[in-house]
Scaffold this motif. Structure first.
Motif, mmCIF file in Angstrom:
data_model
loop_
_atom_site.group_PDB
_atom_site.id
_atom_site.type_symbol
_atom_site.label_atom_id
_atom_site.label_comp_id
_atom_site.label_asym_id
_atom_site.label_seq_id
_atom_site.Cartn_x
_atom_site.Cartn_y
_atom_site.Cartn_z
ATOM 1 N N THR A 154 0.810 -1.218 0.000
ATOM 2 C CA THR A 154 0.000 0.000 0.000
ATOM 3 C C THR A 154 0.842 1.267 0.000
ATOM 4 O O THR A 154 0.473 2.247 -0.638
ATOM 5 C CB THR A 154 -0.974 0.036 1.197
ATOM 6 N N LYS A 155 1.989 1.249 0.672
ATOM 7 C CA LYS A 155 2.790 2.472 0.753
ATOM 8 C C LYS A 155 3.287 2.905 -0.622
ATOM 9 O O LYS A 155 3.354 4.106 -0.901
ATOM 10 C CB LYS A 155 3.955 2.304 1.729
ATOM 11 N N ASP A 156 3.608 1.939 -1.502
ATOM 12 C CA ASP A 156 4.072 2.289 -2.848
ATOM 13 C C ASP A 156 2.986 3.009 -3.634
ATOM 14 O O ASP A 156 3.235 4.011 -4.305
ATOM 15 C CB ASP A 156 4.511 1.039 -3.622
ATOM 16 N N LEU A 157 1.772 2.521 -3.534
ATOM 17 C CA LEU A 157 0.661 3.135 -4.267
ATOM 18 C C LEU A 157 0.231 4.441 -3.611
ATOM 19 O O LEU A 157 0.012 5.443 -4.304
ATOM 20 C CB LEU A 157 -0.523 2.174 -4.357
ATOM 21 N N THR A 203 0.694 -3.410 -16.927
ATOM 22 C CA THR A 203 -0.626 -3.894 -17.331
ATOM 23 C C THR A 203 -1.172 -3.048 -18.471
ATOM 24 O O THR A 203 -1.695 -3.569 -19.453
ATOM 25 C CB THR A 203 -1.593 -3.871 -16.133
ATOM 26 N N LYS A 204 -1.013 -1.762 -18.351
ATOM 27 C CA LYS A 204 -1.520 -0.843 -19.376
ATOM 28 C C LYS A 204 -0.805 -1.031 -20.713
ATOM 29 O O LYS A 204 -1.392 -0.828 -21.770
ATOM 30 C CB LYS A 204 -1.362 0.599 -18.884
ATOM 31 N N ALA A 205 0.444 -1.458 -20.669
ATOM 32 C CA ALA A 205 1.244 -1.623 -21.887
ATOM 33 C C ALA A 205 1.062 -2.989 -22.558
ATOM 34 O O ALA A 205 1.505 -3.180 -23.689
ATOM 35 C CB ALA A 205 2.723 -1.407 -21.568
ATOM 36 N N GLU A 246 3.703 3.105 -11.382
ATOM 37 C CA GLU A 246 4.746 2.084 -11.533
ATOM 38 C C GLU A 246 4.977 1.444 -10.173
ATOM 39 O O GLU A 246 5.613 2.046 -9.317
ATOM 40 C CB GLU A 246 6.032 2.700 -12.068
ATOM 41 N N LEU A 247 4.445 0.253 -10.021
ATOM 42 C CA LEU A 247 4.628 -0.463 -8.773
ATOM 43 C C LEU A 247 5.866 -1.338 -8.886
ATOM 44 O O LEU A 247 6.068 -1.997 -9.909
ATOM 45 C CB LEU A 247 3.390 -1.298 -8.451
ATOM 46 N N PRO A 248 6.704 -1.355 -7.855
ATOM 47 C CA PRO A 248 7.945 -2.128 -7.932
ATOM 48 C C PRO A 248 7.696 -3.634 -7.803
ATOM 49 O O PRO A 248 6.725 -4.058 -7.199
ATOM 50 C CB PRO A 248 8.750 -1.619 -6.742
#
Length: 181
Positions: A85-88, A137-139, A177-179
Motif C-alpha cells: 500500500t505504501k508504494d501506491l 498492465t496498461k502496456a 509504476e509499482l515495484p
C-alpha cells in the motif's frame, strides 16, 4: 480448477443483471473477446489455470479506499507483482490505503469481493472510483478480467479497453509504476 473451452460469444445460460449488461455493452461497442467459464476463482493462484487457457495473465484487481472511505480506487496490476500500500499511496499522493469493504464494492461497482474488474466500472456512473493501472498492465497487448463474476474470465485487447470501453464509462486511468520488490 476446471476451465471450459474458449468462446467468443456471451454465455447462453442465465446471467446476473450485471453480467448481462457487461456482455450487452461489449457487443454494442463492437469489442471482441475470448472467454472461458471456470470454477469460482477467488485468488490469483486459482487464476493460473485460467491464464494458461487464455494465454494471457489474468489481471489482479484490488478495490481500495482511504481511511475515511471517501476515496475509492480500482487498481489493475500484474498477477504476480506484489502489492504494498505504501508504494501506491505515495504515487497517488493520498494517505494510507486499505481494502474497500464488501458493502462499498457492492454499492459502487455492483460486485462481490473476488469479482471486481475494470468491466465493473460500467456501474460506477457517479465516477466515485478512480481507475489506477500499473504501467506494465496498461502496456500489455491483452487484458484479462472477470465479467463481474469470478466464474468466468475474458481476454480483451487492451487498446479496446483503453480507447473504447473506458471512454464509454467516462473513466480515465491513472498510470503508476509499482515495484517488483
Amino acid at each position: 480448477m476446471t476451465v471450459s473451452d474458449i468462446y467468443t460469444t456471451a454465455p447462453a445460460g442465465p446471467l446476473s443483471p450485471e453480467q448481462r449488461q457487461v456482455f450487452d455493452t461489449l457487443a454494442a461497442l463492437g469489442i471482441p473477446y475470448e472467454r472461458v467459464e471456470h470454477d469460482w476463482a477467488n485468488t490469483m493462484e486459482d487464476c493460473k489455470a485460467v491464464s494458461a487457457a487464455l494465454g494471457v495473465d489474468v489481471c489482479k484487481n484490488l478495490v481500495l479506499c482511504n481511511r475515511q472511505k471517501t476515496q475509492f480506487y480500482l487498481l489493475c496490476m500484474p498477477s504476480s507483482k506484489p502489492f504494498h500500500t505504501k508504494d501506491l499511496s505515495h504515487q497517488l499522493g493520498c494517505a494510507r490505503l486499505s481494502f474497500a469493504p464488501p458493502e462499498a464494492m457492492e454499492e459502487l461497482l455492483r460486485v462481490h469481493p473476488g469479482s471486481a474488474s475494470i468491466l465493473s466500472l460500467l456501474f460506477d456512473r457517479e465516477h466515485r472510483v478512480q481507475l489506477v493501472m500499473d504501467r506494465e498492465t496498461k502496456a500489455c497487448e491483452y487484458f484479462s478480467c472477470h465479467p463481474c463474476e469470478s466464474t468466468g474470465t475474458l481476454k480483451l485487447r487492451t487498446r479496446d479497453v483503453l480507447e473504447v470501453f473506458l471512454p464509454h464509462t467516462g473513466h480515465q486511468p491513472v498510470a503508476v509504476e509499482l515495484p517488483w520488490e
